[in-house]
Design an enzyme around this catalytic site. Structure first.
Site, mmCIF file in Angstrom:
data_model
loop_
_atom_site.group_PDB
_atom_site.id
_atom_site.type_symbol
_atom_site.label_atom_id
_atom_site.label_comp_id
_atom_site.label_asym_id
_atom_site.label_seq_id
_atom_site.Cartn_x
_atom_site.Cartn_y
_atom_site.Cartn_z
ATOM 1 N N GLY A 100 0.815 -1.207 0.000
ATOM 2 C CA GLY A 100 0.000 0.000 0.000
ATOM 3 C C GLY A 100 0.847 1.255 0.000
ATOM 4 N N SER A 198 3.230 -6.693 -3.458
ATOM 5 C CA SER A 198 2.606 -5.462 -3.914
ATOM 6 C C SER A 198 3.624 -4.323 -3.875
ATOM 7 C CB SER A 198 1.356 -5.157 -3.086
ATOM 8 O OG SER A 198 0.634 -4.087 -3.636
ATOM 9 N N ASP A 269 -8.977 -23.974 -20.147
ATOM 10 C CA ASP A 269 -8.666 -24.977 -19.134
ATOM 11 C C ASP A 269 -7.819 -26.128 -19.662
ATOM 12 O OD1 ASP A 269 -8.628 -26.636 -16.956
ATOM 13 O OD2 ASP A 269 -10.788 -26.836 -16.757
ATOM 14 N N ASP A 272 -3.435 -26.978 -20.870
ATOM 15 C CA ASP A 272 -2.279 -27.544 -20.169
ATOM 16 C C ASP A 272 -2.302 -29.066 -20.174
ATOM 17 O OD1 ASP A 272 -4.373 -28.027 -18.468
ATOM 18 O OD2 ASP A 272 -3.605 -26.833 -16.802
ATOM 19 N N ASP A 276 -8.766 -29.052 -15.359
ATOM 20 C CA ASP A 276 -8.636 -29.034 -13.907
ATOM 21 C C ASP A 276 -9.040 -27.699 -13.299
ATOM 22 O OD1 ASP A 276 -6.567 -27.516 -14.866
ATOM 23 O OD2 ASP A 276 -4.981 -28.535 -13.752
ATOM 24 N N ASP A 446 -3.889 -10.787 -11.406
ATOM 25 C CA ASP A 446 -3.683 -9.612 -10.559
ATOM 26 C C ASP A 446 -4.373 -8.407 -11.184
ATOM 27 O OD1 ASP A 446 -2.725 -7.442 -9.092
ATOM 28 O OD2 ASP A 446 -0.687 -8.210 -8.974
ATOM 29 N N HIS A 483 -4.432 -10.461 -6.436
ATOM 30 C CA HIS A 483 -3.390 -9.587 -5.889
ATOM 31 C C HIS A 483 -2.941 -10.011 -4.496
ATOM 32 C CE1 HIS A 483 -0.874 -6.088 -5.745
ATOM 33 N NE2 HIS A 483 -1.430 -5.680 -4.614
#
Length: 559
Positions: A100, A198, A269, A272, A276, A446, A483
């Site tokens: 922050g 952050s 999905d 890969d 999952d 994020d 985040h």
């Protein structure tokens, strides 16, 4: 002199007095020693022994401050800090840098965020001596109460407070903490680390360039290393969302967010090698998913989004630009975590006060962008409505260049004091020369700092190092992660141990095992509570090997 106190001697020295015999077991907070500090004006405020309890060991808590002064704005400033020293010390020092706008000395435990705790055990409990600070300003200064929600950013009116927040407080405190530790334990730390998420990740990346010799390892989470440019995104987001609905809270509703997440997962999905619920192959996902696919067909109102909402999403994910089409920050990837975790809280609607149900970033972002990241600083009224209004009026041609501006009073621009000096052309020469290491982790969804920006930084570093960046720095992205925690993701992992193993044993992390946080209520019921996955160093991702349980990390390889 009080046996539990430290006193200044002249401008530089601190003394503590207790019988030497009482020091032998390390169970006291002070020691017969005169510690000469090379930083003028540093002093200890208090020191006390904390008995073991609540999962924490017996340890000494030292509080202090450095560089007391009166700022250009007439307010009092100091760099306040807390240092916790466990009786059973493992010989390591961890500088916990916080997120922050800083402004608060949080307990120096090493933090509980993803990546830093092992089995729920914070670094202090693992034997680290831990430092935290407020980075040189108070976020609760009574003199700022008239500013309301903008008060936490008002220190931006003082040039030195900006500099301390950006990097100078860290440079001031590192030698102070090292000297106190050496005096207390009668030996220097064997290894020193810095870690944070952050803005804490930004602190850590900046330190890796400005003070690479001070720390053996740097643990960087969801880094805001490009924070002034990322702050522009917040104005960009609100100006896009208000076109979808004048009430920003309705622009992307909770149902809309769930739909976005489910559609991205549906499209990506299996990329890969297994279905999952995770978008592990993020690069392929960008080709497989298009936000246009969310648009309602004529006459359809369910299971889709209006054209205005889709346009807002496309604008947001493309990133901010000026009228010439020049990028002002970064674009953003589609990922299954979009809309989940804290995504809406930062972009659209915060569930609790003090933000009065408006986005967190509408208050924190507007105040920071104007007070801290603009030169000269711009005063903004502190109600949530006025802060939102400031972002809605933000001019990407006239206001955005202010993050690069300097003047006679503010001799460093926001990009000068906030970003790593080589932010656009990283080489990390000092870190590499010292043989020190860095691990970065970043949630793919994020909403505050784009993982694409971190990836571009890493790719530029790798190009500068002719493909050898992984010898010093490794980047791990978290599918579904938002985040610094949250999202449809596996967010429990111990990157700190991975870093210490790399630094101290030469064991480079080829993967880091992640598991489910049982407190995360967004984890699908179909997932086993025991699910694990490897986090893979970029550019690889966790791909299904073709056999074994999809709930077990051993069934996946970094591809």
């Amino acid at each position: 002199m009080n046996a539990m106190g430290w006193m200044r001697m002249g401008a530089f020295a601190m003394v503590a007095c207790l019988p030497a015999a009482a020091q032998a077991d390390g169970e006291v907070c002070t020691q017969v020693a005169t510690t000469t500090l090379e930083t003028a004006g540093a002093e200890i405020s208090s020191s006390k022994m904390q008995e073991a309890g609540s999962g924490l060991p017996k340890h000494c808590i030292v509080t202090g401050l450095a560089n007391q002064r009166v700022g250009a704005d007439g307010k009092s400033y100091a760099i306040r800090f807390e240092l916790r020293l466990p009786v059973e010390w493992n010989g390591r020092f961890l500088h916990q840098v916080n997120g922050g706008n800083d402004g608060v000395v949080v307990p120096a435990l090493g933090d509980k965020r993803d990546g830093m705790a092992s089995g729920g055990t914070v670094p202090l409990a693992r034997g680290f001596a831990v430092l935290s600070s407020d980075s040189g300003h108070s976020g609760s200064d009574p003199a700022n109460t008239s500013l309301g929600l903008a008060a936490g950013a008002a220190f931006g009116l003082d040039p030195q407070a900006r500099r301390d927040y950006g990097y100078a407080a860290d440079m001031t405190l590192a030698p102070i903490a090292q000297k106190i530790i050496a005096a207390h334990y009668r030996k220097k730390p064997e290894y020193s680390y810095m870690a944070g998420c952050s803005n804490g990740g930004r602190h850590t990346m900046v330190a890796a360039e400005r003070m690479a010799e001070s720390y053996d390892g740097f643990l960087v989470g969801n880094p805001g290393f490009d924070l002034p440019r990322a702050a522009i995104q917040h104005a960009w987001d609100l100006q896009a969302l208000v076109k979808a609905d004048p009430d920003i809270r309705k622009s992307i509703t909770r149902d809309d967010a769930r739909l976005i997440s489910s559609r991205i997962i549906e499209a990506c999905d299996a990329l890969d090698g297994i279905k999952d619920g995770l978008t592990s192959n993020m690069a392929a996902c960008q080709k497989a998913f298009d936000f246009k696919s969310l648009t309602c067909a004529s006459g359809v109102t369910q299971g889709c989004l209006s054209e205005a909402k889709v346009d807002a999403l496309k604008t947001i994910f493309a990133g901010p630009k000026n009228s010439k089409g020049e990028a002002l920050y970064s674009d953003w990837p589609a990922d299954g975590g979009v809309g989940t975790g804290n995504w809406r809280a930062w972009k659209v609607e915060s569930p609790v006060a003090p933000w009065n149900n408006y986005p967190i970033i509408a208050t924190m972002g507007a105040a920071s962008l104007n007070y801290i990241f603009s030169t000269p600083p711009i005063a903004v009224e502190g109600s949530s409505g006025k802060l939102i209004e400031a972002l809605l009026k933000y001019d990407f041609d006239k206001d955005a260049p202010k993050i690069y501006a300097r003047n006679e009073m503010f001799k460093e621009s926001a990009m000068d004091f906030m970003a790593p000096p080589e932010v656009d052309d990283p080489k990390l020469a000092a870190l590499r020369k010292a043989g020190h290491k860095m691990i970065i982790y970043h949630g793919q969804a994020d909403p505050v700092f784009s993982v694409n920006d971190t990836i571009r930084w890493y790719e530029k570093l790798n190009a500068n190092l002719k493909g050898e960046a992984a010898g010093s720095v490794r980047l791990f992205t978290l599918p579904g992660g938002t985040h610094c925690g949250g999202g449809i993701t596996l967010e429990k992992f111990d990157a700190l141990t991975a870093l210490t193993d790399w630094v101290e044993k030469g064991k480079a992390p080829d993967q880091i095992i992640a598991s489910i946080n049982p407190a995360n209520k967004e984890i699908p019921a179909s997932w086993s509570p025991a699910r694990t996955r490897p986090l893979c160093p970029y550019p690889t991702y966790a791909a299904f090997s073709g056999s074994g349980s999809i709930e077990d990390a051993t069934s996946f390889v970094c591809k």
